[in-house]
Write a protein that holds these residues in place. Structure first.
Motif, mmCIF file in Angstrom:
data_model
loop_
_atom_site.group_PDB
_atom_site.id
_atom_site.type_symbol
_atom_site.label_atom_id
_atom_site.label_comp_id
_atom_site.label_asym_id
_atom_site.label_seq_id
_atom_site.Cartn_x
_atom_site.Cartn_y
_atom_site.Cartn_z
ATOM 1 N N HIS A 25 0.835 -1.202 0.000
ATOM 2 C CA HIS A 25 0.000 0.000 0.000
ATOM 3 C C HIS A 25 0.873 1.256 0.000
ATOM 4 O O HIS A 25 0.580 2.228 -0.708
ATOM 5 C CB HIS A 25 -0.911 -0.001 1.223
ATOM 6 C CG HIS A 25 -2.002 1.024 1.159
ATOM 7 N ND1 HIS A 25 -3.154 0.843 0.427
ATOM 8 C CD2 HIS A 25 -2.105 2.265 1.700
ATOM 9 C CE1 HIS A 25 -3.931 1.902 0.540
ATOM 10 N NE2 HIS A 25 -3.313 2.787 1.309
ATOM 11 N N MET A 26 1.945 1.234 0.768
ATOM 12 C CA MET A 26 2.854 2.376 0.796
ATOM 13 C C MET A 26 3.568 2.522 -0.537
ATOM 14 O O MET A 26 3.791 3.650 -1.019
ATOM 15 C CB MET A 26 3.871 2.203 1.924
ATOM 16 C CG MET A 26 4.716 3.445 2.168
ATOM 17 S SD MET A 26 3.707 4.843 2.704
ATOM 18 C CE MET A 26 4.782 6.219 2.284
ATOM 19 N N ALA A 27 3.913 1.397 -1.172
ATOM 20 C CA ALA A 27 4.551 1.449 -2.491
ATOM 21 C C ALA A 27 3.618 2.101 -3.506
ATOM 22 O O ALA A 27 4.049 2.884 -4.368
ATOM 23 C CB ALA A 27 4.935 0.042 -2.943
ATOM 24 N N GLN A 28 2.328 1.783 -3.412
ATOM 25 C CA GLN A 28 1.341 2.413 -4.298
ATOM 26 C C GLN A 28 1.326 3.925 -4.110
ATOM 27 O O GLN A 28 1.282 4.694 -5.085
ATOM 28 C CB GLN A 28 -0.054 1.843 -3.987
ATOM 29 C CG GLN A 28 -1.176 2.545 -4.723
ATOM 30 C CD GLN A 28 -2.535 2.258 -4.124
ATOM 31 O OE1 GLN A 28 -3.538 2.317 -4.813
ATOM 32 N NE2 GLN A 28 -2.603 1.950 -2.833
ATOM 33 N N ILE A 29 1.400 4.377 -2.869
ATOM 34 C CA ILE A 29 1.391 5.807 -2.581
ATOM 35 C C ILE A 29 2.624 6.485 -3.174
ATOM 36 O O ILE A 29 2.528 7.564 -3.778
ATOM 37 C CB ILE A 29 1.326 6.033 -1.058
ATOM 38 C CG1 ILE A 29 -0.071 5.647 -0.546
ATOM 39 C CG2 ILE A 29 1.657 7.474 -0.689
ATOM 40 C CD1 ILE A 29 -0.192 5.637 0.955
ATOM 41 N N LEU A 30 3.768 5.848 -3.038
ATOM 42 C CA LEU A 30 4.996 6.416 -3.586
ATOM 43 C C LEU A 30 4.952 6.474 -5.109
ATOM 44 O O LEU A 30 5.436 7.429 -5.725
ATOM 45 C CB LEU A 30 6.206 5.606 -3.115
ATOM 46 C CG LEU A 30 6.480 5.650 -1.602
ATOM 47 C CD1 LEU A 30 7.627 4.722 -1.245
ATOM 48 C CD2 LEU A 30 6.785 7.076 -1.152
ATOM 49 N N LEU A 31 4.374 5.457 -5.738
ATOM 50 C CA LEU A 31 4.234 5.459 -7.203
ATOM 51 C C LEU A 31 3.306 6.575 -7.665
ATOM 52 O O LEU A 31 3.571 7.240 -8.673
ATOM 53 C CB LEU A 31 3.707 4.102 -7.669
ATOM 54 C CG LEU A 31 4.706 2.944 -7.642
ATOM 55 C CD1 LEU A 31 4.003 1.621 -7.961
ATOM 56 C CD2 LEU A 31 5.847 3.186 -8.628
ATOM 57 N N LEU A 32 2.200 6.765 -6.942
ATOM 58 C CA LEU A 32 1.284 7.846 -7.298
ATOM 59 C C LEU A 32 1.941 9.209 -7.094
ATOM 60 O O LEU A 32 1.746 10.130 -7.888
ATOM 61 C CB LEU A 32 0.008 7.746 -6.452
ATOM 62 C CG LEU A 32 -0.934 6.581 -6.780
ATOM 63 C CD1 LEU A 32 -2.015 6.451 -5.717
ATOM 64 C CD2 LEU A 32 -1.566 6.765 -8.157
ATOM 65 N N GLU A 33 2.722 9.323 -6.023
ATOM 66 C CA GLU A 33 3.408 10.583 -5.735
ATOM 67 C C GLU A 33 4.428 10.910 -6.824
ATOM 68 O O GLU A 33 4.528 12.051 -7.275
ATOM 69 C CB GLU A 33 4.112 10.487 -4.367
ATOM 70 C CG GLU A 33 5.002 11.663 -4.021
ATOM 71 C CD GLU A 33 4.234 12.882 -3.551
ATOM 72 O OE1 GLU A 33 4.871 13.894 -3.260
ATOM 73 O OE2 GLU A 33 2.991 12.816 -3.484
ATOM 74 N N GLY A 34 5.174 9.892 -7.248
ATOM 75 C CA GLY A 34 6.217 10.138 -8.248
ATOM 76 C C GLY A 34 5.713 10.109 -9.671
ATOM 77 O O GLY A 34 6.347 10.686 -10.571
ATOM 78 N N GLY A 35 4.561 9.441 -9.897
ATOM 79 C CA GLY A 35 4.072 9.292 -11.263
ATOM 80 C C GLY A 35 3.753 10.593 -11.955
ATOM 81 O O GLY A 35 4.155 10.817 -13.110
ATOM 82 N N ALA A 36 3.037 11.472 -11.265
ATOM 83 C CA ALA A 36 2.660 12.750 -11.878
ATOM 84 C C ALA A 36 3.897 13.586 -12.194
ATOM 85 O O ALA A 36 4.008 14.180 -13.275
ATOM 86 C CB ALA A 36 1.732 13.517 -10.931
ATOM 87 N N TRP A 37 4.835 13.629 -11.253
ATOM 88 C CA TRP A 37 6.055 14.407 -11.474
ATOM 89 C C TRP A 37 6.874 13.819 -12.615
ATOM 90 O O TRP A 37 7.443 14.555 -13.426
ATOM 91 C CB TRP A 37 6.875 14.455 -10.195
ATOM 92 C CG TRP A 37 8.189 15.148 -10.369
ATOM 93 C CD1 TRP A 37 9.411 14.569 -10.504
ATOM 94 C CD2 TRP A 37 8.408 16.552 -10.501
ATOM 95 N NE1 TRP A 37 10.382 15.518 -10.682
ATOM 96 C CE2 TRP A 37 9.787 16.748 -10.692
ATOM 97 C CE3 TRP A 37 7.558 17.655 -10.454
ATOM 98 C CZ2 TRP A 37 10.334 18.013 -10.827
ATOM 99 C CZ3 TRP A 37 8.112 18.916 -10.594
ATOM 100 C CH2 TRP A 37 9.479 19.088 -10.782
ATOM 101 N N LEU A 38 6.932 12.507 -12.706
ATOM 102 C CA LEU A 38 7.698 11.865 -13.766
ATOM 103 C C LEU A 38 7.121 12.190 -15.135
ATOM 104 O O LEU A 38 7.862 12.460 -16.098
ATOM 105 C CB LEU A 38 7.715 10.351 -13.552
ATOM 106 C CG LEU A 38 8.515 9.539 -14.575
ATOM 107 C CD1 LEU A 38 9.985 9.927 -14.529
ATOM 108 C CD2 LEU A 38 8.340 8.035 -14.310
#
Length: 427
Positions: A126-139
């Protein structure tokens, strides 16, 4: 001796044991006022007048929220004023003794089966999902820029707000787990992680949320005790409050239109309760503006933040209220824990999408409210046992589809508004 109001109760200390004064339920219930509150837990009588101002709850909420009963005894000991007389039942007359006993037996069974033990891999994913969502938009912005290459499906038009909105909601679900101490073994680690998530990733106060949310769990849908239904400046809810307020000619807004303007409302969650929470919240806004001002400018960054907050707040509010607003909302009836929770909550059908979309709060009736410290990955295993317990005691067990639950929010607000208007005009 312990001073209680104008009365003095003497507590004699034996060899390692307390010989306390005994009380009847009638005597205990005399102390049920704001400035004079007593509480019975496992037949022990406590004066919680001052404690209750910062620690809401009751006997059954106490058991539900405190799995380590030995640890909390050191906080209860100074509050002890006596115990129930031997001829008195363990519960007051409004509570079903058989239901209370069966629920406690079920809790013991679930603890023995390990249903209150968290699985690290679940919350790690679940935390990995949050980090992916956080970095996805910026990427996406870093790779293709703010102009986008798929216009009108450009990264900044769709992907950034969607990722940010999903991130905020999924953080809400995880911090909810942490607030209920259902992730780590120790309360302190849960609260530290919750404070980081709420402050640095959401920009709001964890302490503020906990203070309100624990009151809600202790007495859901009970007027004057559940802060989630103290919305009179915006909404009137249930079947009782609208009539009472209509008769008193209370009108902050045209409540008969509340089912329409509800779609324009925005959940406010920016209150801070201490300097530490404020510092974490400031770190969120500093990081946010540093990331997006170079790409969108100040006005564009603020527009993105407001739009994400608006969309995220609707996601959160509809999910959190679809299990409560259409249900019974009334004054305190002193029901047992199971009966109270089932009258105030309902379930939404399970599916992989519903579990993700609601953070497993689709199991609010069965587990989230009944067993607040249970890790949510175990909800689906416990649900059939709760349903069987309800069937045994003839307690209504409600489960709806997601669409029906959402529509019932609209219908309940419309009905409450009509009740208010009728009372306002004709009573």
């Amino acid at each position: 001796s312990v001073l209680i109001g104008q009365k003095t109760r003497t507590i004699e200390m034996g060899k390692g044991a307390e010989q306390a004064h005994v009380y009847t339920w009638e005597e205990v219930q005399e102390h049920s006022h704001k400035n004079d509150q007593w509480l019975v837990i496992d037949r022990k009588v406590y004066d919680v007048t001052n404690w209750a101002k910062r620690h809401p709850g009751g006997s059954e909420p106490f058991i539900a929220f405190h799995p380590d009963q030995t640890f909390v005894q050191k906080f209860l000991k100074p509050l002890l004023v006596g115990e129930l007389a031997t001829h008195e039942p363990s519960q007051d007359s409004n509570k079903n003794t058989a239901v209370v006993a069966d629920l406690r037996e079920l809790v013991t069974h679930l603890r023995n089966k390990g249903m209150f033990v968290a699985r690290p891999w679940f919350f790690g994913l679940h935390m990995a999902q949050i980090l992916l969502l956080e970095g996805g938009a910026w990427l996406l912005l870093w790779l293709w820029g703010t102009a986008g290459v798929w216009s009108p499906l450009s990264s900044d038009v769709w992907s950034v707000p969607f990722n940010a909105m999903s991130l905020q909601v999924q953080v809400s679900w995880l911090q909810h787990d942490l607030g209920h101490s259902s992730v780590f073994k120790t309360t302190s680690w849960n609260h530290i992680a919750q404070r980081v998530l709420m402050g640095h990733i959401k920009g709001v106060s964890a302490q503020w949320w906990n203070h309100r949310h624990f009151q809600h769990h202790a007495k859901p849908n009970v007027f004057s005790k559940d802060p989630d239904i103290k919305m009179v400046k915006l909404l009137v809810v249930g079947n009782v409050q609208p009539v009472e307020y209509g008769i008193k000619k209370i009108k902050f807004l045209p409540y008969h239109y509340q089912h329409k303007y509800f779609f324009l409302s925005m959940h406010a969650s920016i209150a801070q309760r201490n300097w530490e929470d404020l510092a974490w919240a400031l770190s969120f806004y500093l990081r946010y503006f540093m990331c997006y001002v170079p790409l969108y400018g100040v006005l564009g960054t603020m527009a993105l933040l407001i739009s994400v907050r608006f969309l995220e707040s609707h996601w959160f509010v509809w999910v959190s209220q679809m299990s409560h607003l259409p249900m019974n909302i009334d004054h305190e009836k002193h029901k047992d824990w199971l009966s109270m929770q089932l009258s105030a909550t309902c379930n939404v059908e399970q599916s992989a999408f519903n579990d993700w979309f609601t953070g497993h709060l689709n199991f609010r009736l069965n587990i989230s409210n009944l067993f607040p410290t249970m890790p949510r990955h175990n909800y689906h295993q416990v649900a059939p046992l709760v349903k069987a317990l309800c069937e045994k005691h003839g307690i209504l067990y409600q489960e709806k589809s997601m669409g029906t639950a959402m529509a019932d929010v609209y219908r309940s607000l419309k009905n409450s508004g009509e009740l208010w208007l009728d009372a306002y005009l004709h009573k």
